[in-house]
Design an enzyme around this catalytic site. Structure first.
Site, short mmCIF file in Angstrom:
data_model
loop_
_atom_site.label_atom_id
_atom_site.label_comp_id
_atom_site.label_asym_id
_atom_site.label_seq_id
_atom_site.Cartn_x
_atom_site.Cartn_y
_atom_site.Cartn_z
N SER A 50 3.27 -5.15 15.52
CA SER A 50 3.97 -6.14 14.70
C SER A 50 3.42 -7.53 15.02
O SER A 50 2.97 -7.80 16.13
CB SER A 50 5.48 -6.09 14.97
OG SER A 50 5.74 -6.39 16.31
N GLY A 51 3.40 -8.40 14.03
CA GLY A 51 2.87 -9.74 14.22
C GLY A 51 1.47 -9.91 13.68
O GLY A 51 0.88 -10.98 13.78
N CYS A 52 0.93 -8.85 13.09
CA CYS A 52 -0.41 -8.92 12.48
C CYS A 52 -0.25 -8.93 10.97
O CYS A 52 0.54 -8.17 10.42
CB CYS A 52 -1.24 -7.70 12.87
SG CYS A 52 -1.64 -7.60 14.61
N GLU A 53 -1.03 -9.80 10.31
CA GLU A 53 -1.02 -9.82 8.85
C GLU A 53 -1.64 -8.54 8.30
O GLU A 53 -1.13 -7.95 7.37
CB GLU A 53 -1.79 -11.04 8.34
CG GLU A 53 -0.93 -12.01 7.59
CD GLU A 53 -1.70 -13.24 7.19
OE1 GLU A 53 -2.73 -13.13 6.51
OE2 GLU A 53 -1.24 -14.33 7.57
N SER A 54 -2.76 -8.14 8.87
CA SER A 54 -3.39 -6.87 8.50
C SER A 54 -2.71 -5.77 9.31
O SER A 54 -2.14 -6.02 10.36
CB SER A 54 -4.88 -6.89 8.84
OG SER A 54 -5.53 -7.94 8.19
#
Length: 135
Positions: A50-54
């Site tokens: 979690s916390g990744c755009e991709s």
């Protein structure tokens, strides 16, 4: 400071010889192809960072107190960034992993100026997830 893992030393040498961003971007794509593949079962919600755009999946396991991580992403540039991050952290123990300075690592590779805030946040989220897995 601890000695760099062999793959990290190779990354520093390779990226240090790149003449500019275009060459570094090509190198990132090539390094991304080196990632060990994840099985479909490993591309699960539980392994999603979690916390990744991709979308980024991360798995890790200790081997005699040293950690080995594998990661995958749908985005080519992110795969390259993951590959050079894994080069830096694979083979470290929990204490060494806690001391990894990601911003310094990407700066040493000549990649920090091209890391957008969202990519930087994503790589920080991956490193944080690694630390959670080892803790």
């Amino acid at each position: 400071m601890t000695a760099l893992p062999p793959a990290a030393a190779e990354a520093l040498d390779t990226f240090g010889q790149a003449s500019g961003w275009e060459q570094r971007a090509r190198l990132l794509m090539q390094w991304g192809e080196r990632l060990e593949p994840l099985d479909e079962s490993e591309r699960s919600e539980a392994n999603l960072v979690s916390g990744c755009e991709s979308r980024v999946w991360l798995v890790g396991a200790p081997d005699a107190g040293r950690w080995h991580f594998r990661a995958a992403s749908d985005a080519r540039l992110i795969r390259g960034l993951l590959a050079v991050l894994l080069a830096r952290v694979n083979g470290l123990d929990e204490g060494e992993l806690a001391g990894v300075d990601m911003a310094d690592w990407f700066n040493r590779l000549g990649l920090s100026r091209q890391l957008s805030p969202s990519r930087s946040n994503g790589m920080n989220a991956v490193l944080q997830r690694m630390r959670e897995l080892t803790g």
